[in-house]
Design an enzyme around this catalytic site. Structure first.
Site, PDB file in Angstrom:
ATOM      1  N   HIS A 171       3.423   6.182  -0.140  1.00 46.52           N
ATOM      2  CA  HIS A 171       3.463   7.927   0.964  1.00 46.52           C
ATOM      3  C   HIS A 171       1.897   7.807   0.781  1.00 46.52           C
ATOM      4  CE1 HIS A 171       7.516   6.326   0.227  1.00 46.52           C
ATOM      5  NE2 HIS A 171       7.583   7.107   1.428  1.00 46.52           N
ATOM      6  N   ASP A 230       5.849  -1.700   6.990  1.00 41.23           N
ATOM      7  CA  ASP A 230       7.382  -1.605   8.714  1.00 41.23           C
ATOM      8  C   ASP A 230       6.537  -1.724   9.874  1.00 41.23           C
ATOM      9  OD1 ASP A 230       9.559  -0.313   7.176  1.00 41.23           O
ATOM     10  OD2 ASP A 230       8.079  -0.083   6.547  1.00 41.23           O
TER      11      ASP A 230
HETATM   12  P1  AMP Z   1       9.602   5.346   5.074  1.00 37.47           P
HETATM   13  O1  AMP Z   1       9.905   7.218   3.282  1.00 37.47           O
HETATM   14  O2  AMP Z   1      10.187   4.369   3.954  1.00 37.47           O
HETATM   15  O3  AMP Z   1      10.867   5.995   5.826  1.00 37.47           O
HETATM   16  O4  AMP Z   1       8.455   5.127   4.831  1.00 37.47           O
HETATM   17  C1  AMP Z   1       7.640   6.213   5.485  1.00 37.47           C
HETATM   18  C2  AMP Z   1       6.069   6.217   5.847  1.00 37.47           C
HETATM   19  O5  AMP Z   1       5.568   5.409   4.166  1.00 37.47           O
HETATM   20  C3  AMP Z   1       6.596   4.511   6.956  1.00 37.47           C
HETATM   21  O6  AMP Z   1       5.326   4.922   7.759  1.00 37.47           O
HETATM   22  C4  AMP Z   1       6.316   3.959   6.431  1.00 37.47           C
HETATM   23  O7  AMP Z   1       5.896   2.147   7.093  1.00 37.47           O
HETATM   24  C5  AMP Z   1       5.227   4.321   5.030  1.00 37.47           C
HETATM   25  N1  AMP Z   1       5.202   3.001   4.254  1.00 37.47           N
HETATM   26  C6  AMP Z   1       6.209   2.675   3.198  1.00 37.47           C
HETATM   27  N2  AMP Z   1       5.917   1.657   1.911  1.00 37.47           N
HETATM   28  C7  AMP Z   1       4.352   1.802   2.746  1.00 37.47           C
HETATM   29  C8  AMP Z   1       3.699   0.941   1.233  1.00 37.47           C
HETATM   30  N3  AMP Z   1       4.319  -0.064   0.497  1.00 37.47           N
HETATM   31  N4  AMP Z   1       2.402   0.747   2.135  1.00 37.47           N
HETATM   32  C9  AMP Z   1       2.103   1.810   2.874  1.00 37.47           C
HETATM   33  N5  AMP Z   1       2.998   2.912   3.742  1.00 37.47           N
HETATM   34  C10 AMP Z   1       4.322   2.766   2.879  1.00 37.47           C
END
Ligand code: AMP
Length: 291
Positions: free
Chosen positions: A36, A148
């Site tokens: 994030h 994702d």
């Molecule tokens: P989430 O809070 O899981 O919905 O993720 C929010 C954003 O962070 C989404 O665009 C995810 O693809 C991105 N994200 C989650 N995990 C990672 C990671 N390990 N590396 C890069 N981006 C991530």
């Protein structure tokens, strides 16, 4: 950094924020990790930055982990502030989806594949909340993680189809030293599962190596990937696929730039990961021990 919890305060705060570069939005469900933060730092670098923190009920299916999804708003706010975010929208569910909300946005076809097959309605929930957030915040840019992969392909499709003037930036997956892709859900893993989880990424990158060494037959590559995934202690693979990077259609023959997509469970914890063929050769894969 300004924090708002309602659409009204959001609209008012946005009037003070809009600069010459416009606004960059980082949509999240909170419980931050370095993945994030990488999106936040990029948004901050690019101009005025808005972060949304919202555990979106629409994208969780029945029996999934909506209630127990990890949350730590105070820590999230500290991290956002440190990253230099200008404005945080952290609303209750009723502010995003008032009782008379009746629209849903579906990207057909792409949303039915892979994760969508096993999580019916999930991507519809994602695209609906994003359409809503895009309408409320009117960003010029929005930032997503390659972790994702299918989600980012679907969001690109939605933005193109609806002619939304938003640049979608997809940033690399941030991994732990072990290779495990960072995920808010990693906190669910037991110690033993944590030990085994890095082999998920390893299985994908070993298969990428096979491809780079000359194996182009998709069925053979997937059979190897299947064997590797099934060897991971305590892991139940759900799907593994070789897909075109843009339209996500399954491929019979692999070329560089295609993507390996996979998901599976450690107990009740579902993990996803992917590997763009040829990408790790460019960035240099870390040395990871085998099971
Ligand atoms: P989430 O809070 O899981 O919905 O993720 C929010 C954003 O962070 C989404 O665009 C995810 O693809 C991105 N994200 C989650 N995990 C990672 C990671 N390990 N590396 C890069 N981006 C991530």
């Amino acid at each position: 950094m300004r924090l708002v919890r309602s659409r009204r305060d959001l609209a008012q705060a946005l009037t003070k924020l809009d600069g010459p570069q416009g606004i960059g939005l980082v949509p999240t469900m909170g419980f931050f990790h370095a993945g994030h933060v990488s999106l936040m730092e990029r948004a901050v670098k690019d101009g005025a930055s808005v972060l949304s923190v919202f555990v979106n009920p629409l994208q969780f299916g029945e029996g999934e982990d909506y209630e127990r999804y990890p949350r730590d708003p105070d820590r999230d706010l500290r991290i956002a502030e440190e990253a230099g975010i200008d404005l945080v929208y952290m609303p209750p569910a009723a502010d995003v989806f008032p009782p008379d909300f009746s629209t849903s946005v579906t990207v057909a076809d792409l949303s039915a594949l892979y994760c969508g097959h096993f999580r019916p309605g999930h991507f519809e929930g994602v695209t609906t909340v994003l359409a809503r957030l895009f309408g409320l915040i009117k960003p010029q840019r929005a930032y997503f993680g390659q972790k994702d992969y299918q989600q980012s392909a679907i969001v690109r499709r939605m933005v193109t189809d609806l002619a939304l003037a938003i640049d979608i930036e997809v940033l690399p997956t941030i991994r732990e030293d072990s290779g495990l892709a960072m995920s808010s859900r990693n906190v669910y893993l037991t110690e033993a599962q944590r030990q085994a989880a890095p082999f998920f990424h390893q299985a994908l990158s070993d298969t990428e190596r096979d491809m780079l060494a000359g194996e182009r037959d998709g069925a053979k590559l997937l059979a190897k990937l299947e064997r590797r995934l099934k060897k991971i202690p305590g892991f139940k693979p759900q799907y593994w696929a070789l897909a075109d990077a843009k339209n996500l259609q399954p491929k019979a023959t692999a070329v560089e730039g295609d993507v390996l997509l996979a998901a599976g469970h450690f107990g009740a914890t579902r993990l996803i990961d992917n590997c763009v063929l040829g990408e790790s050769a460019k960035s240099g894969p870390g040395a990871i021990k085998r099971p």
